[in-house]
Design a protein around this motif. Structure first.
Motif, short mmCIF file in Angstrom:
data_model
loop_
_atom_site.label_atom_id
_atom_site.label_comp_id
_atom_site.label_asym_id
_atom_site.label_seq_id
_atom_site.Cartn_x
_atom_site.Cartn_y
_atom_site.Cartn_z
N SER A 1 0.85 -1.19 0.00
CA SER A 1 0.00 0.00 0.00
C SER A 1 0.88 1.24 0.00
O SER A 1 2.11 1.16 -0.07
CB SER A 1 -0.91 0.01 1.24
N ARG A 2 0.26 2.40 0.12
CA ARG A 2 0.97 3.67 0.17
C ARG A 2 1.40 4.04 1.59
O ARG A 2 1.94 5.14 1.80
CB ARG A 2 0.08 4.78 -0.40
N GLU A 3 1.19 3.17 2.54
CA GLU A 3 1.41 3.50 3.95
C GLU A 3 2.81 4.05 4.21
O GLU A 3 3.00 5.00 4.99
CB GLU A 3 1.15 2.26 4.81
N ALA A 4 3.82 3.48 3.58
CA ALA A 4 5.21 3.87 3.84
C ALA A 4 5.73 4.93 2.87
O ALA A 4 6.89 5.34 2.97
CB ALA A 4 6.11 2.64 3.79
N LEU A 5 4.88 5.38 1.95
CA LEU A 5 5.35 6.23 0.87
C LEU A 5 5.94 7.55 1.38
O LEU A 5 6.99 8.01 0.91
CB LEU A 5 4.21 6.50 -0.11
N SER A 6 5.29 8.18 2.35
CA SER A 6 5.79 9.47 2.86
C SER A 6 7.14 9.30 3.54
O SER A 6 8.03 10.16 3.41
CB SER A 6 4.78 10.10 3.82
N ARG A 7 7.35 8.19 4.24
CA ARG A 7 8.63 7.96 4.90
C ARG A 7 9.73 7.65 3.87
O ARG A 7 10.88 8.05 4.03
CB ARG A 7 8.52 6.82 5.91
N ILE A 8 9.35 6.95 2.83
CA ILE A 8 10.31 6.68 1.76
C ILE A 8 10.78 7.98 1.13
O ILE A 8 11.98 8.20 0.92
CB ILE A 8 9.69 5.74 0.70
N ARG A 9 9.83 8.87 0.86
CA ARG A 9 10.19 10.15 0.26
C ARG A 9 11.05 10.98 1.22
O ARG A 9 12.00 11.65 0.80
CB ARG A 9 8.93 10.91 -0.13
N LYS A 10 10.74 10.93 2.50
CA LYS A 10 11.50 11.70 3.50
C LYS A 10 12.96 11.26 3.54
O LYS A 10 13.87 12.09 3.62
CB LYS A 10 10.85 11.53 4.87
#
Length: 376
Positions: free
Chosen positions: A143-152
């Motif tokens: 899912s997109r759950e980790a997407l913001s942390r990946i971008r960070k």
């Protein structure tokens, strides 16, 4: 080649590991000749050999373990992660990148997907290395759950792994044995990787197919170009053309070449490669090979056709179409000699005259075969 993972029994993916390379090659040659024994006049060229180790340009790593101690490799019978970061058949540049990717997984707190419990996020790390050393890195998530942390944390990964030209996230939400999903989320401006083969920079998109052994792929393209030059056709079709490897290698002089591939992404990549290389006598069309053949006008039928199908082969319908057509020469590149033999039987009007084995996959029983067929 010696492999500590194989010796310890933790990975048996390379079923011929420990077998002398000369014996592997002889067995493959015998297997292929046996499958094509019905064609008694077939001339066999010397097989093309590979490096025994460090030949794979792709790492398809299942992710297991925990967020603090992820494994990159395979899953065992209990669906637990087995770490194979030191796998000897991978190119050294891939092996060098994997520990840095594992550190990033922990830093970004991307929980490995637990197949048994059906929880977690990260299913696979897919890594491809070009001859230049540049990398395509894809994270397959549920899912997109980790997407913001990946971008960070992405800038830190890019500093640690500056060779990563293209990085993306693929979403595969279903609990089933499917490598990737339909949605691809680019994380870098670059969306393709330049895979140089001979003198051509083929552009690979996220889902583009390319042979796993770059050196052997170059030999495949060279062999097709040599056969094509000998026959000197005015027009060529490259069916199942992928990112255009065969089509672009045979597009010499005023010869008109058409590449057909069902993947629109691959066609976009092939077209971009042709434009950048200044190859103007080739066109690429997104279509089904059989439908394209059936819907073509008689005046458009080529002198020579190249087919490079998936393991299932071209199938009876396309084989019969080629057999009944005005095509004078066929170059058949196959990754499965069983389906190759079946397809050749369905084309009795086209005689196999030369063949060559290409050892694309050392340490396994798999290999590539290329056959030149001429109309009787």
């Amino acid at each position: 080649m010696q492999c500590s993972y194989f010796d310890a029994g933790v990975c048996r993916s390379c079923t011929l590991m420990g077998t002398e390379y000369s014996a592997q090659l002889a067995d493959k040659q015998h297997d292929c000749k046996t499958l094509l024994a019905a064609h008694s006049r077939l001339e066999w060229l010397s097989p093309i050999t590979s490096s025994e180790a460090g030949f794979r340009n792709k790492a398809k790593m299942a992710v297991g373990g925990t967020v603090d101690s992820p494994t990159l490799g395979i899953l065992d019978a209990q669906k637990s992660g087995v770490d194979l970061r030191g796998c000897g058949v991978l190119q050294p540049g891939l092996r060098d990148a994997l520990p840095r990717i594992a550190c990033f997984i922990s830093q970004a707190r991307i929980a490995p997907y637990d197949v048994a419990a059906r929880r977690g996020e990260l299913k696979y790390v897919l890594l491809t290395e070009a001859p230049s050393g540049e990398l395509m890195l894809r994270f397959v998530l549920r899912s997109r759950e980790a997407l913001s942390r990946i971008r960070k944390h992405l800038p830190g990964l890019q500093r640690a792994l500056p060779r990563a030209r293209m990085i993306s996230v693929n979403l595969q939400p279903e609990h089933k044995a499917v490598l990737e999903g339909d949605t691809e989320i680019p994380l870098t401006p670059a969306t393709t990787l330049a895979m140089r083969t001979n003198t051509i920079d083929l552009r690979l998109g996220a889902k583009s197919f390319f042979q796993t052994n770059t050196a052997i792929a170059e030999h495949l393209y060279t062999q097709a170009a040599d056969w094509c030059a000998h026959k000197n056709p005015r027009s060529v079709w490259d069916l199942y053309c992928g990112v255009g490897g065969f089509a672009l290698h045979v597009a010499a002089g005023a010869r008109h070449v058409t590449g057909i591939e069902v993947s629109a992404e691959a066609i976009e990549s092939a077209t971009a490669t042709a434009t950048a290389a200044g190859i103007g006598n080739v066109r690429f069309i997104a279509d089904n090979a059989l439908r394209f053949a059936h819907e073509s006008r008689a005046a458009d039928i080529p002198d020579l056709a190249i087919v490079n199908p998936p393991r299932r082969g071209i199938g009876t319908d396309l084989a019969h179409w080629l057999d009944d057509s005005a095509v004078q020469t066929v170059i058949y590149s196959s990754c499965n000699a069983v389906s190759l033999a079946r397809d050749l039987e369905a084309m009795p009007a086209l005689a196999p005259v030369q063949a060559r084995l290409f050892d694309m996959f050392p340490q396994t029983r798999h290999y590539e075969t290329m056959v030149l067929l001429e109309r009787r």
